[in-house]
Design a protein around this motif. Structure first.
Motif, PDB file in Angstrom:
ATOM      1  N   UNK A 183       0.833  -1.205   0.000  1.00  0.00           N
ATOM      2  CA  UNK A 183       0.000   0.000   0.000  1.00  0.00           C
ATOM      3  C   UNK A 183       0.866   1.252   0.000  1.00  0.00           C
ATOM      4  N   UNK A 184       1.877   1.285   0.864  1.00  0.00           N
ATOM      5  CA  UNK A 184       2.745   2.471   0.926  1.00  0.00           C
ATOM      6  C   UNK A 184       3.460   2.692  -0.401  1.00  0.00           C
TER       7      UNK A 184
ATOM      8  N   UNK B  63       3.654   6.151  -5.229  1.00  0.00           N
ATOM      9  CA  UNK B  63       3.841   6.310  -6.671  1.00  0.00           C
ATOM     10  C   UNK B  63       2.649   7.003  -7.338  1.00  0.00           C
ATOM     11  N   UNK B  64       1.667   7.396  -6.530  1.00  0.00           N
ATOM     12  CA  UNK B  64       0.553   8.157  -7.060  1.00  0.00           C
ATOM     13  C   UNK B  64      -0.623   7.330  -7.545  1.00  0.00           C
ATOM     14  N   UNK B  65      -0.732   6.096  -7.088  1.00  0.00           N
ATOM     15  CA  UNK B  65      -1.854   5.252  -7.488  1.00  0.00           C
ATOM     16  C   UNK B  65      -2.964   5.314  -6.446  1.00  0.00           C
ATOM     17  N   UNK B  66      -4.192   5.130  -6.931  1.00  0.00           N
ATOM     18  CA  UNK B  66      -5.365   5.211  -6.074  1.00  0.00           C
ATOM     19  C   UNK B  66      -5.757   3.868  -5.481  1.00  0.00           C
ATOM     20  N   UNK B  67      -6.823   3.869  -4.667  1.00  0.00           N
ATOM     21  CA  UNK B  67      -7.204   2.665  -3.922  1.00  0.00           C
ATOM     22  C   UNK B  67      -7.606   1.484  -4.794  1.00  0.00           C
TER      23      UNK B  67
ATOM     24  N   UNK C  66      -7.882 -11.088   1.889  1.00  0.00           N
ATOM     25  CA  UNK C  66      -8.738  -9.900   1.895  1.00  0.00           C
ATOM     26  C   UNK C  66      -8.934  -9.319   3.290  1.00  0.00           C
ATOM     27  N   UNK C  67      -8.915 -10.171   4.316  1.00  0.00           N
ATOM     28  CA  UNK C  67      -9.138  -9.644   5.660  1.00  0.00           C
ATOM     29  C   UNK C  67      -8.016  -8.713   6.120  1.00  0.00           C
ATOM     30  N   UNK C  68      -6.914  -8.681   5.387  1.00  0.00           N
ATOM     31  CA  UNK C  68      -5.797  -7.799   5.740  1.00  0.00           C
ATOM     32  C   UNK C  68      -5.828  -6.485   4.971  1.00  0.00           C
ATOM     33  N   UNK C  69      -6.716  -6.369   3.999  1.00  0.00           N
ATOM     34  CA  UNK C  69      -6.693  -5.209   3.122  1.00  0.00           C
ATOM     35  C   UNK C  69      -7.030  -3.905   3.827  1.00  0.00           C
TER      36      UNK C  69
ATOM     37  N   UNK D  63      -3.518   3.125   5.653  1.00  0.00           N
ATOM     38  CA  UNK D  63      -2.286   3.915   5.530  1.00  0.00           C
ATOM     39  C   UNK D  63      -2.186   4.633   4.190  1.00  0.00           C
ATOM     40  N   UNK D  64      -3.210   4.487   3.343  1.00  0.00           N
ATOM     41  CA  UNK D  64      -3.195   5.189   2.061  1.00  0.00           C
ATOM     42  C   UNK D  64      -3.224   6.693   2.294  1.00  0.00           C
ATOM     43  N   UNK D  65      -2.410   7.409   1.570  1.00  0.00           N
ATOM     44  CA  UNK D  65      -2.361   8.858   1.715  1.00  0.00           C
ATOM     45  C   UNK D  65      -3.654   9.486   1.183  1.00  0.00           C
ATOM     46  N   UNK D  66      -3.966  10.676   1.673  1.00  0.00           N
ATOM     47  CA  UNK D  66      -5.110  11.437   1.168  1.00  0.00           C
ATOM     48  C   UNK D  66      -4.931  11.601  -0.346  1.00  0.00           C
ATOM     49  N   UNK D  67      -5.932  11.186  -1.138  1.00  0.00           N
ATOM     50  CA  UNK D  67      -5.758  11.237  -2.590  1.00  0.00           C
ATOM     51  C   UNK D  67      -5.695  12.646  -3.164  1.00  0.00           C
TER      52      UNK D  67
END
Length: 213
Positions: A124-125, A130-134, A148-151, A157-161
């Motif tokens: 995810x980080x 690199x500028x990719x979305x969810x 999937x239960x770890x997603x 931790x995804x940055x604000x888009x």
């Protein structure tokens, strides 16, 4: 079966070459040397020979798994797939079957060297930076076999888009007038990078575009 000769490998530290009286060659690690008290002239009955062969196979499998994880982080599923993959030489069997690979993965998890939750956060980080979305990040987690239960914990931790979308629009549009064709090309590119339309449209509005829902 009698061991006729023992010598250290010239190519791999910690590996020993065992020649048996029938002419076969066995490669073992230092753990097997100690566990079985191996030495030239040792007589192995069938049961002891079978145990030694099994231990040598397990040792090679663990060695290969460690080498794979040293080369790059991977998920449990990726590691098992690599260990059970068919060799390029189709006449040779895979290094391990599913059960053997799973046992090796369990061993690495106990050592803390294989951790899907941490690996998911790393993925995810990496893609967020690199500028990719969810959507794109989810695709990568799926492709890499992360459960999937770890997603969701990882995606937290995804940055604000907003910042990534704004930076992308500045790069693509470069201060140009808000021509609808250029805006559509930019929004399509953002969608391909895995962003939600709601985030894309808000970014275009910040750019000054008149967006129709």
């Amino acid at each position: 079966m009698r061991i006729s000769k023992i010598a250290p490998s010239r190519h791999k530290d910690g590996r020993w070459l065992i020649w048996l009286e029938d002419g076969s060659l066995l490669r073992v690690g230092e753990a097997e040397m100690l566990d079985f008290s191996l030495h030239a002239g040792l007589e192995l009955d069938d049961a002891a020979a079978d145990r030694l062969l099994a231990a040598a196979r397990k040792g090679r499998l663990r060695e290969k798994a460690l080498a794979l994880l040293t080369a790059r982080p991977m998920s449990r599923r990726e590691l098992i797939d690599r260990l059970t993959a068919c060799p390029r030489d189709r006449e040779k069997p895979p290094l391990a079957d599913e059960a053997q690979a799973a046992e090796t993965a369990d061993w690495l998890e106990r050592l803390g060297l294989l951790n899907d939750a941490e690996y998911a956060r790393t993925v995810v980080r990496h893609y967020s930076a690199k500028g990719y979305g969810p959507y794109k990040v989810r695709d990568e987690l799926y492709r890499r076999g992360v459960a999937r239960e770890l997603w969701e914990d990882a995606l937290a931790e995804t940055a604000d888009p907003c910042a990534a979308i704004d930076a992308f629009l500045r790069q693509k549009l470069k201060g140009a007038p808000t021509d609808r064709r250029e805006l559509k090309k930019a929004s399509d590119a953002l969608a391909r990078r895995g962003y939600h339309w709601s985030d894309i449209s808000e970014g275009l509005r910040r750019w000054g575009a008149d967006i129709e829902e």
